[in-house]
Design a protein around this motif. Structure first.
Motif, short mmCIF file in Angstrom:
data_model
loop_
_atom_site.label_atom_id
_atom_site.label_comp_id
_atom_site.label_asym_id
_atom_site.label_seq_id
_atom_site.Cartn_x
_atom_site.Cartn_y
_atom_site.Cartn_z
N ALA A 25 73.14 83.30 -17.36
CA ALA A 25 71.95 82.88 -16.63
C ALA A 25 71.23 84.14 -16.15
N GLY A 26 69.93 84.22 -16.36
CA GLY A 26 69.17 85.38 -15.91
C GLY A 26 68.99 86.45 -16.96
N ALA A 27 69.82 86.43 -18.03
CA ALA A 27 69.65 87.41 -19.10
C ALA A 27 68.68 86.86 -20.13
N SER A 28 68.03 87.76 -20.87
CA SER A 28 67.08 87.29 -21.87
C SER A 28 67.83 86.79 -23.10
N LEU A 29 67.20 85.87 -23.81
CA LEU A 29 67.80 85.34 -25.03
C LEU A 29 67.95 86.43 -26.07
N GLU A 86 58.84 73.97 -28.98
CA GLU A 86 57.68 74.85 -28.74
C GLU A 86 58.07 76.29 -29.05
N LEU A 87 57.05 77.18 -29.09
CA LEU A 87 57.29 78.60 -29.34
C LEU A 87 57.66 79.29 -28.03
N ILE A 88 58.68 80.14 -28.08
CA ILE A 88 59.01 80.94 -26.90
C ILE A 88 59.18 82.39 -27.32
N GLN A 89 59.13 83.32 -26.35
CA GLN A 89 59.39 84.72 -26.62
C GLN A 89 60.82 85.01 -26.17
N LEU A 90 61.65 85.46 -27.13
CA LEU A 90 63.07 85.67 -26.81
C LEU A 90 63.27 86.73 -25.73
N CYS A 91 62.41 87.76 -25.72
CA CYS A 91 62.68 88.90 -24.83
C CYS A 91 62.41 88.60 -23.36
N VAL A 92 61.61 87.58 -23.07
CA VAL A 92 61.33 87.27 -21.67
C VAL A 92 61.70 85.83 -21.31
N SER A 93 62.59 85.22 -22.12
CA SER A 93 63.02 83.86 -21.82
C SER A 93 64.49 83.85 -21.49
N THR A 94 64.84 83.16 -20.41
CA THR A 94 66.24 83.02 -20.07
C THR A 94 66.56 81.53 -20.02
N PRO A 95 67.75 81.16 -20.54
CA PRO A 95 68.03 79.73 -20.63
C PRO A 95 68.26 79.09 -19.26
N GLU A 97 76.86 79.56 -15.16
CA GLU A 97 76.84 81.01 -15.28
C GLU A 97 76.37 81.43 -16.67
N ARG A 98 76.77 80.61 -17.66
CA ARG A 98 76.35 80.91 -19.03
C ARG A 98 75.83 79.63 -19.67
N HIS A 99 74.88 79.78 -20.57
CA HIS A 99 74.35 78.61 -21.27
C HIS A 99 74.62 78.74 -22.77
N ARG A 100 74.91 77.61 -23.38
CA ARG A 100 75.23 77.62 -24.81
C ARG A 100 73.93 77.58 -25.62
N VAL A 101 73.86 78.40 -26.64
CA VAL A 101 72.69 78.40 -27.52
C VAL A 101 73.14 78.11 -28.94
N SER A 102 72.67 77.03 -29.52
CA SER A 102 73.02 76.74 -30.91
C SER A 102 71.80 77.00 -31.77
#
Lengths: 361, 367
Positions: free
Chosen positions: B298-302, B348-357, B281-286
Motif C-alpha cells: 500500500a502506498g507504493a507505485s504499481l 480505464e487507463l491508469i499511469q503505473l508510475c503514480v498509481s497505488t492500489p 498492507e499489500r494488494h494483489r495484482v493479477s
C-alpha cells in the motif's frame, strides 16, 4: 534578462502545494464540456480538410486554389496542434475513448507518433530547458544560450533556422532518431537502422498521401493538388515552428544545467517549468490555432490537463507566480518572436557564460 | 476450378486487408466516415455496432426495459447472450454487460432489462436514456444456453437473473414448444416480480413450462437444501443458473456435486470489482492474458511493484508526466499518488508510475 528566482524550501513547498491544488481542482471538474470541445475541434479539422482538399482537387482558378491551401493548412495546423499534440499528452485519456487514447493516436505529420511520445513527452517535458538533456533546446543545430558551447558552424545559424522553419515537420520527424549521435560514432549501425524504421514508414505514408494518392485522385488536376499540398504543409511548418520557438526561446526564458536540477523536488520542477517557458497573448481563435501552446507555462505545469483549461487557469497561475516573485513570461506574438530572433543572432557569435545573479524570493 | 471456388472468401479477406492499409488513410479510416455518417444518422457506423433506443418500458420499481434498434454492424444473437452497453457519462465512456431479455425477433429489435443500482453509474445513466438516443453496444457475447438437445430443463434465477431465462424461453417457444422446463424465480417482493404477464403468455406457448416464484422478503433466500422439495427430479435436469454471485454459490455447488450426468450452466452478474481495503498492507495484482501475479505494498507505485516482481513495463519519466507507462486497468481501485484522486472500480487507463492500489487489481499490461 530577468533574473532566475530561487525559493527557500518552505516557500517552495507552499508553491508546490498551491499548484497541486489547482491541478486537482481542474482534474475533478473534467467532464462533458471537455469531451465536447475535442470532438468539435476534430469535426472542424475534418471539415476543413475535406473542404481544402476538395477545392484543390475539383476547383479551378487561383482563388479556389488559395482557398483550398488555406483550408488544408488550417486542418493540418489544428490536427497537429490542438488534437494530435494534446491527445498524445494524455489530455483526453480519462474519456476512455480509444480514438482519443494517448498511446495509440497517430497524427497527420511525417513524425512517427511513438518517436514524438518519447522525444517530447518524456525528454522535453521532464527535462525542460536542461542543456544537454532537453534535446528540444536548439534541436541540436541552434545555439540559443551562452551555456551551450560555441563552434564556428553557429555563425550561419540564422540560415540554419530558416531552413529548419521551412521544413519543420522533417526536423521534428528525425529528432528522436538522434542522427548526430550516429554521425559522431556514438550509435552503432543496427541501432541507427532500428531507429530509422518508424520514421521511414511514417514519412513514406505521408508522402504517398499528399504527393501521390490525392494528386492521382484529381486526374488532370494533379499538379494543382500536389503544389497545394506542398504549400499547405509549408504553411503548417512555418506556423508551428514560430509558435514552438516562442515557447522556450524567448528573451526571458531560462536554461538550466544538469547540476542545478540534481535532487530536484516537485516544487523545483514546477519552478523550472514556469521560468523556462513563455506565453503568447491573443484571442480565442489564436489560442486554438496554437493548440493552446500560447499558454506554454500552464501546459508545462500540467501537460495532461485538457488544453482549453489553460486559458481558464492562466490568471490564477499568474497570481500565484506574482505572490512568490516568480517572473511570468508573457507577451504578444511579435514581441516574443522578436526576442527569439534576437537570441538567435546574439548567440551565433561566441558569448561568454555570465555568472547568474539570483533575486531573493 | 475447385481452387477458384474455395478461394473467394480468402480473396475477399485479403483485398479487404489491402484496402484497410494505412497508406490509404484517411480515405479508408472507418472513424472518419463514422463522423460523416453520424451527421445524417447517429446510429450509422462503419466500425461499431450502435443502437437507437426506440421504446422504454417500466417493468417494476427501479427496473426498466429498453427496446433497441441496432445498426447493421450488430451481427445478431442467440437467446441467452449478453451485450456490453456503453454510455457516455460526464464525458467518460463507461460500459456494463446486460443480458438480452428477448429472443431474436423478426423486427430486429433487441431488449435489455436493467435494474438501477444505488451506486450504479451505468444503470443510472441507462435509466435516464430517452427514446431516440443512441448507445454503443458490443456484438452479442456469451454462450449461456442449454447444451443437451431435448433435455428437461431447470432454470433457477434471482432478481434480474430472469433476463437471460426469458430470452431462452422465448427461443424455446419458437423452436421447441414441447420442452419440459421448470423455472424457479426469486424476487424480493411481489412488486419486484419481473415479466409476470410475459411468463403467463409463455406458459400458453410452452405447455410444459412450470413457474415457481419465491418471495425472499417473506420466505428468505432459496437455500440449496430446499431445492429437492420444490423440484423432485432436480438432479435429472440440465440446469441453468443466473443471479448474484453470493446467492448462486450454494446452489451451484450442490447441483455440480449432486446432478446425475446432467450439465450445469452458470451466468453470474454483479461479479463486482474487488472492494477497497484501506487496511491491507499489500494488494494483489493479477494480469489479464498472463498467469503471473504479484503484490504491491500500500502506498507504493504499481510500476515499482511490477519491477520488484521481475516484470518490465514500459516507462518514461517516472513522475506522472509522460504517460509512457499508461496501462489499461481491468478492475479494482487505485489512488493517484500526485493528486490523491481515487479511480473508479472498472476498466480505464491508469499511469503505473503514480498509481497505488487500494484494492486487489487486474491489469492488462502491454506486452
Amino acid at each position: 534578462m530577468i533574473a532566475k528566482t530561487r525559493l527557500d524550501p518552505e516557500s517552495l513547498l507552499r508553491f508546490e502545494r498551491e499548484l497541486d491544488a489547482l491541478r486537482l481542482e481542474i482534474a475533478q471538474d473534467l467532464g462533458e464540456r471537455d469531451a465536447r470541445h475535442i470532438r468539435r475541434v476534430r469535426g472542424f479539422a475534418q471539415g476543413s480538410a475535406i473542404a481544402g482538399r476538395g477545392l484543390l482537387m475539383f476547383g479551378f482558378g487561383p482563388v479556389s486554389w488559395i482557398a483550398g491551401v488555406v483550408g488544408l493548412a488550417l486542418a493540418k495546423i489544428v490536427e497537429n496542434m490542438e488534437i494530435g499534440h494534446n491527445v498524445m499528452h494524455g489530455q483526453y485519456d480519462w474519456m476512455n475513448d480509444p480514438s482519443l487514447a494517448s498511446q495509440s493516436y497517430e497524427w497527420d505529420i511525417v513524425c512517427d507518433g511513438d518517436h514524438w511520445r518519447h522525444s517530447h513527452n518524456v525528454e522535453h517535458h521532464d527535462h525542460t530547458n536542461i542543456i544537454g538533456k532537453d534535446h528540444d533546446y536548439g534541436y541540436g543545430m541552434l545555439r540559443l544560450s551562452d551555456q551551450q558551447k560555441w563552434s564556428p558552424g553557429y555563425l550561419l545559424q540564422p540560415l540554419w533556422y530558416l531552413l529548419l522553419a521551412l521544413n519543420f515537420q522533417w526536423g521534428v520527424a528525425v529528432h528522436d532518431i538522434k542522427i548526430g549521435r550516429f554521425l559522431l560514432g556514438r550509435m552503432k549501425l543496427p541501432e541507427f537502422r532500428r531507429r530509422m524504421q518508424p520514421f521511414l514508414r511514417k514519412a513514406g505514408r505521408q508522402l504517398f498521401k499528399d504527393y501521390v494518392l490525392f494528386p492521382a485522385l484529381a486526374w488532370w488536376q494533379w499538379s494543382r493538388v500536389l503544389l497545394g499540398n506542398l504549400a499547405a504543409n509549408g504553411i503548417r511548418n512555418l506556423w508551428t515552428n514560430a509558435i514552438i520557438f516562442c515557447g522556450h526561446f524567448t528573451e526571458h526564458a531560462h536554461t538550466y544545467t544538469r547540476k542545478e536540477v540534481e535532487h530536484e523536488t516537485r516544487g523545483q520542477w514546477y519552478l523550472r517549468q514556469v521560468q523556462g517557458s513563455s506565453n503568447l497573448e491573443g484571442g480565442r481563435a489564436f489560442h486554438l490555432l496554437t493548440g493552446h501552446l500560447s499558454h506554454q507555462i500552464e501546459h508545462h505545469l500540467f501537460p495532461d490537463l485538457p488544453a482549453p483549461r489553460y486559458a481558464e487557469i492562466a490568471p490564477r497561475v499568474r497570481e500565484i507566480c506574482a505572490r512568490y516573485g516568480v517572473h511570468y513570461n508573457t507577451g504578444g506574438f511579435w514581441r516574443q518572436y522578436a526576442g527569439v530572433i534576437a537570441r538567435l543572432f546574439k548567440h551565433a557569435v561566441p558569448t561568454r557564460p555570465h555568472r547568474e545573479s539570483t533575486s531573493p524570493a | 476450378m475447385n481452387r477458384v471456388h474455395l478461394d473467394p472468401e480468402r480473396g475477399a479477406v485479403s483485398s479487404r486487408r489491402a484496402w484497410r492499409h494505412p497508406l490509404f488513410a484517411p480515405l479508408n479510416q472507418p472513424e472518419s466516415w463514422d463522423r460523416l455518417a453520424g451527421l445524417v444518422n447517429p446510429r450509422w457506423s462503419f466500425s461499431e455496432s450502435r443502437a437507437t433506443v426506440v421504446r422504454i418500458v417500466d417493468e417494476a420499481p427501479d427496473v426498466k426495459s429498453l427496446w433497441l434498434k441496432p445498426n447493421a454492424r450488430f451481427g445478431g444473437f442467440r437467446p441467452g447472450q449478453h451485450v456490453l452497453l456503453e454510455i457516455e457519462i460526464r464525458g467518460v465512456r463507461q460500459g456494463r454487460c446486460f443480458s438480452l431479455s428477448h429472443a431474436p425477433r423478426r423486427d430486429g429489435l433487441l431488449r435489455v432489462t436493467i435494474k438501477r443500482k444505488a451506486d450504479g453509474r451505468v444503470s443510472g445513466a441507462a435509466h435516464a436514456l430517452r427514446a431516440g438516443e443512441v448507445v454503443r453496444i458490443s456484438r452479442a457475447q456469451g454462450d449461456f444456453a442449454a447444451r443437451i438437445p431435448g433435455s428437461k430443463l431447470l432454470m433457477v434465477c434471482a432478481g434480474s437473473g430472469i433476463t437471460p431465462m426469458v430470452s431462452l424461453l422465448h427461443g424455446l417457444a419458437a423452436t421447441d414448444p414441447a420442452r419440459d422446463v421448470v423455472l424457479v424465480q426469486a424476487f424480493r417482493d411481489v412488486a419486484d416480480a419481473l415479466f409476470a404477464d410475459e411468463l403467463r403468455d409463455l406458459q400458453a406457448r410452452l405447455p410444459r413450462l412450470r413457474v415457481l416464484g419465491r418471495i425472499t422478503s417473506a420466505h428468505g433466500r432459496l437455500q440449496a437444501a430446499e431445492l429437492p422439495a420444490l423440484v423432485a427430479d432436480w438432479d435429472e435436469r440440465e440446469t441453468l443458473l443466473c443471479g448474484p454471485d453470493g446467492y448462486m454459490q450454494g446452489l451451484e455447488t450442490m447441483i455440480a456435486d449432486g446432478a446425475r450426468g446432467a450439465t450445469l450452466q452458470v451466468e453470474s452478474f454483479g461479479r463486482r470489482a474487488a472492494e477497497i481495503d484501506p487496511d491491507a498492507e499489500r494488494h494483489r495484482v493479477s494480469l489479464k492474458n498472463d498467469e503471473r501475479m504479484f503484490t504491491v505494498s500500500a502506498g507504493a507505485s504499481l510500476l515499482e511493484g511490477a519491477e520488484a516482481a521481475g516484470l518490465q513495463p514500459r516507462f518514461g519519466c517516472r513522475r506522472g508526466i509522460c504517460r509512457t507507462c499508461s496501462c489499461r486497468k481491468v478492475s479494482g481501485t487505485v489512488r493517484n499518488l500526485l493528486t490523491g484522486q481515487l479511480s473508479g472500480p472498472g476498466e480505464e487507463l491508469i499511469q503505473l508510475c503514480v498509481s497505488t492500489p487500494q484494492s486487489a487489481l487486474e491489469l492488462a499490461l502491454p506486452a
